[in-house]
Write a protein that holds these residues in place. Sequence first.
Motif, PDB file in Angstrom:
ATOM      1  N   UNK A  10       0.831  -1.205   0.000  1.00 32.53           N
ATOM      2  CA  UNK A  10       0.000   0.000   0.000  1.00 32.53           C
ATOM      3  C   UNK A  10       0.866   1.256   0.000  1.00 32.53           C
ATOM      4  N   UNK A  11       0.410   2.244  -0.743  1.00 28.01           N
ATOM      5  CA  UNK A  11       1.153   3.496  -0.838  1.00 28.01           C
ATOM      6  C   UNK A  11       2.087   3.546  -2.031  1.00 28.01           C
ATOM      7  N   UNK A  12       2.265   2.399  -2.711  1.00 32.67           N
ATOM      8  CA  UNK A  12       3.096   2.378  -3.918  1.00 32.67           C
ATOM      9  C   UNK A  12       2.182   2.500  -5.133  1.00 32.67           C
ATOM     10  N   UNK A  13       2.754   2.579  -6.294  1.00 32.64           N
ATOM     11  CA  UNK A  13       2.011   2.775  -7.539  1.00 32.64           C
ATOM     12  C   UNK A  13       1.279   1.492  -7.924  1.00 32.64           C
ATOM     13  N   UNK A  14      -0.043   1.481  -7.724  1.00 31.85           N
ATOM     14  CA  UNK A  14      -0.838   0.297  -8.023  1.00 31.85           C
ATOM     15  C   UNK A  14      -0.808  -0.041  -9.504  1.00 31.85           C
ATOM     16  N   UNK A  15      -0.909   0.965 -10.373  1.00 27.00           N
ATOM     17  CA  UNK A  15      -0.931   0.710 -11.826  1.00 27.00           C
ATOM     18  C   UNK A  15       0.357   0.041 -12.287  1.00 27.00           C
ATOM     19  N   UNK A  16       1.482   0.508 -11.803  1.00 24.93           N
ATOM     20  CA  UNK A  16       2.767  -0.099 -12.176  1.00 24.93           C
ATOM     21  C   UNK A  16       2.829  -1.536 -11.659  1.00 24.93           C
ATOM     22  N   UNK A  17       2.370  -1.754 -10.438  1.00 28.28           N
ATOM     23  CA  UNK A  17       2.354  -3.101  -9.870  1.00 28.28           C
ATOM     24  C   UNK A  17       1.458  -4.019 -10.688  1.00 28.28           C
ATOM     25  N   UNK A  18       0.268  -3.545 -11.038  1.00 29.80           N
ATOM     26  CA  UNK A  18      -0.685  -4.357 -11.804  1.00 29.80           C
ATOM     27  C   UNK A  18      -0.134  -4.692 -13.187  1.00 29.80           C
TER      28      UNK A  18
END
Length: 71
Positions: A10-18
Amino acid sequence: MCHNWENFTPGTNFCAWARTVGRNRCLEILHREKRQKKITESVSLIIPGAAWDNHSESSSEKKQALTECMQ
């Protein structure tokens, strides 16, 4: 992606992770298909196609086990 949800911070870039999770899954599928094609080609050199496909005593589980064994 749901299987990897526990790896998201949490708090990191969700789109990049996805995108990374999706890309890695696609690469995994492509590598598996490539490996499966090589195995199928190897089996076809050993066992003629008609004999392999029509062998009544070999269940799909046995064929899959043989294919996995040759990996």
